[in-house]
Design an enzyme around this catalytic site. Structure first.
Site, PDB file in Angstrom:
ATOM      1  N   HIS A   1       0.830  -1.223   0.000  1.00  0.00           N
ATOM      2  CA  HIS A   1       0.000   0.000   0.000  1.00  0.00           C
ATOM      3  C   HIS A   1       0.862   1.270   0.000  1.00  0.00           C
ATOM      4  O   HIS A   1       0.872   2.038  -0.952  1.00  0.00           O
ATOM      5  CB  HIS A   1      -0.874   0.068   1.253  1.00  0.00           C
ATOM      6  CG  HIS A   1      -1.888  -1.011   1.405  1.00  0.00           C
ATOM      7  ND1 HIS A   1      -2.936  -1.184   0.535  1.00  0.00           N
ATOM      8  CD2 HIS A   1      -2.045  -1.961   2.360  1.00  0.00           C
ATOM      9  CE1 HIS A   1      -3.691  -2.186   0.949  1.00  0.00           C
ATOM     10  NE2 HIS A   1      -3.166  -2.685   2.052  1.00  0.00           N
TER      11      HIS A   1
HETATM   12  C1  BDR Z   1      -3.500   1.471   4.858  1.00  0.00           C
HETATM   13  O1  BDR Z   1      -3.904   1.187   6.196  1.00  0.00           O
HETATM   14  C2  BDR Z   1      -2.800   0.952   7.003  1.00  0.00           C
HETATM   15  O2  BDR Z   1      -3.002  -0.162   7.827  1.00  0.00           O
HETATM   16  C3  BDR Z   1      -1.601   0.792   6.089  1.00  0.00           C
HETATM   17  O3  BDR Z   1      -0.445   1.308   6.704  1.00  0.00           O
HETATM   18  C4  BDR Z   1      -1.991   1.585   4.863  1.00  0.00           C
HETATM   19  O4  BDR Z   1      -1.623   2.946   4.997  1.00  0.00           O
HETATM   20  C5  BDR Z   1      -4.054   0.407   3.949  1.00  0.00           C
HETATM   21  O5  BDR Z   1      -5.445   0.393   4.011  1.00  0.00           O
END
Ligand code: BDR
Ligand code: CA
Length: 310
Positions: A243
């Site tokens: 992500h």
């Molecule tokens: C996002 O949520 C967090 O848990 C991760 O770091 C990322 O930024 C993904 O949905």
């Protein structure tokens, strides 16, 4: 050519930590001028500490301030994501205790002061956590948009559905009111949302290629990615999406991503769609909503950047 100045607003978080390591590695093109932290994956004391750990690991010092920001969302109750990041936020990996303190300046004050001082050379904001700090800064000092070149953020979902509820993505769900403000802040925004980040997953073999780079930073990145895969497999029976690092890759290689222009709103009414992003695709939208990525090339770019550590 002058380097692109970036401020990274984050909630480390395993994948935030890999994003930070990648950004520092790319120091020939990116100038990280500050890190602001927010409560998110874990409470705010931990996200600030984790950012300090990674700053030091990357070889950066006080000249890249870590400024601690909002400890709670604007209106909703706080939510965290220990299931995906471990109780420390860094997968319970044993990192050396950080020695360089956090800045005494609040993240929101840092953002306002720094963005007002960019003087014709606006900075890029990279957001990889709940958007509370940026929303507060924009309410406190709306003129800061003049100091922002663009915002590149990880958050939201459309066709892919959510990852924390069937409709909502974590960063937006954790502070939907702030996210709505940021999507409509009045500067160009590029969005690495679940529609695209779910296409970019790091296999265990790829993690081992990161480890084989051999520097302590690359080995740490591999440990972080491996921990992320372990937790994601336990919760969702799939390896983890890349992500947050994809925001940094989108700065370095926008050609690896494709998307559509949109205007984006966020559902802030209570109910099962709470925290859902609603892109309205239209040519005059100032948001670029990514929906495709060349996953192998995104990984290769990250590998290439992490390979710069010696
Ligand atoms: C996002 O949520 C967090 O848990 C991760 O770091 C990322 O930024 C993904 O949905
Ligand atoms: Ca994050």
């Amino acid at each position: 050519m002058r380097k692109r100045q970036i401020i990274i607003d984050c909630d480390p978080g395993l994948d935030d930590a890999v994003a930070l390591l990648t950004a520092f590695a790319a120091s020939d093109t990116l100038d990280v001028i500050g890190i602001t932290t927010v409560a998110g994956n874990v409470p705010g004391d931990l996200t600030a500490r984790n950012a300090r750990i990674i700053r030091e690991l990357a070889g950066a010092g006080k000249d890249v301030p870590v400024c601690k920001g909002a400890p709670v969302p604007m209106l909703r109750d706080a939510v965290t994501a220990e299931d995906f990041h471990g109780s420390t936020g860094l997968g319970n990996i044993d990192f050396p205790k950080p020695r360089i303190p956090a800045s005494r300046q609040h993240a929101v004050n840092f953002l306002v002061k720094t963005l007002r001082a960019t003087k014709g050379f606006p900075a890029t904001l990279v957001i990889t956590g709940p958007m509370t700090n940026i929303a507060l800064a924009s309410v406190m000092a709306p003129d800061i948009t003049r100091g922002i070149k663009e915002i590149v953020l990880m958050g939201g979902a459309d066709s892919e559905g959510g990852n924390i509820t069937p409709h909502a993505e974590f960063n937006v769900f954790a502070d939907p009111h702030a996210a709505h403000a940021v999507f409509n802040i009045g500067v160009p925004v590029r969005v690495l949302n679940l529609d695209v980040t779910h296409q970019i997953r790091t296999s265990d073999q790829q993690v081992e290629r990161v480890r084989a780079l051999g520097s302590r930073q690359a080995i740490a990145a591999a440990d972080l990615l491996a921990a992320s895969n372990r937790l994601e497999v336990a919760a969702k029976a799939r390896v983890a999406p890349l992500h947050d690092p994809s925001t940094i890759i989108a700065l370095l290689r926008p050609d690896l991503f494709d998307g559509r222009k949109a205007r984006v709103s966020v559902v802030t009414e209570e109910g099962d769609r709470f925290g859902k992003t609603v892109p309205e695709y239209r040519e005059d939208g100032h948001v670029l909503w990514y929906d495709k990525a060349d996953a192998d090339d995104v990984f290769s770019e990250m590998l290439g950047q992490l390979g710069k550590y010696r």
